[in-house]
Design a protein around this motif. Structure first.
Motif, mmCIF file in Angstrom:
data_model
loop_
_atom_site.group_PDB
_atom_site.id
_atom_site.type_symbol
_atom_site.label_atom_id
_atom_site.label_comp_id
_atom_site.label_asym_id
_atom_site.label_seq_id
_atom_site.Cartn_x
_atom_site.Cartn_y
_atom_site.Cartn_z
ATOM 1 N N SER A 11 0.842 -1.196 0.000
ATOM 2 C CA SER A 11 0.000 0.000 0.000
ATOM 3 C C SER A 11 0.875 1.244 0.000
ATOM 4 O O SER A 11 2.046 1.199 0.386
ATOM 5 N N ARG A 13 0.731 5.366 1.164
ATOM 6 C CA ARG A 13 0.053 6.469 1.852
ATOM 7 C C ARG A 13 0.751 7.756 1.433
ATOM 8 O O ARG A 13 1.964 7.886 1.588
ATOM 9 N N GLU A 21 -0.552 13.470 10.021
ATOM 10 C CA GLU A 21 -0.164 12.116 9.615
ATOM 11 C C GLU A 21 1.341 12.025 9.385
ATOM 12 O O GLU A 21 1.970 11.029 9.720
ATOM 13 N N GLN A 74 5.369 9.982 -0.075
ATOM 14 C CA GLN A 74 4.603 8.799 -0.442
ATOM 15 C C GLN A 74 5.258 7.622 0.267
ATOM 16 O O GLN A 74 6.374 7.225 -0.065
#
Length: 191
Positions: A11, A13, A21, A74
């Motif tokens: 994944s 993010r 975050e 990323q």
């Protein structure tokens, strides 16, 4: 025989540098960055401080805007393990690939090239809602540096002439010239 590694979940993010975050994962990213620099580039531990990391990769060129523009990290996860980070900036006309670092234990996966392909996919996604964002900028290209040479394998690629600031298609002729002599005036006109 199927092992557990065959069932890993990948994944990504994407977190803005100024976001909560990002702050929550700062220490985790810094540890990966430190590991990358010491193992891949032979840096000393003292050269990989949190302050150096913050100054190098955690500034936002658009700090006071609610717009999409700015610096993002990323984060690439395999299950719950952070294995790589691509630092990008979304600018008015391009997605700029600033830096990429990864876990040395995953060196065999060619994550830099994989990351560039995923950044191109991200650019295409951005372009659907922001047609002005249409270029992918891979950053510095130093032909004599083996760790940067992969950038020239993406096509079309253009290099900026260091003297006249004109763009030139990176072809075999320019590659040969750069192999023969590190510094090249790419624009051969006499103007």
């Amino acid at each position: 025989m199927v092992t557990d590694s065959a069932h890993k979940k990948f994944s990504i993010r994407t977190v803005k540098v100024d976001s909560p975050e990002f702050k929550d994962t700062f220490d985790l990213e810094h540890e990966l960055y430190r590991s990358y620099l010491t193992c891949v580039h032979n840096f000393k531990e003292s050269e990989c401080t949190q302050e150096q990391f913050k100054e190098f990769l955690c500034d936002n060129p658009y700090p006071d805007t609610d717009d999409i523009y700015g610096a993002y990290h990323q984060q690439y996860y395999l299950d719950d393990t952070l294995i790589a980070v691509g630092v990008v900036e979304i600018l008015p006309t391009c997605l700029s690939s600033v830096y990429f670092f990864y876990s040395p234990s995953h060196m065999n996966l060619s994550l830099g090239t994989f990351g560039a392909l995923l950044e191109i996919a991200y650019l295409r996604e951005l372009n659907r809602s922001r047609p002005n964002i249409r270029y992918y900028y891979l950053g510095w290209y130093i032909h004599s540096c083996g760790k940067m040479r992969y950038k020239g394998s993406f096509s079309p690629s253009y290099l900026l002439c260091p003297e006249l600031y004109t763009w030139h298609f990176l072809d075999d002729t320019i590659r040969a010239e750069l192999s023969a002599k590190k510094y090249q005036r790419l624009n051969k006109s006499t103007e």
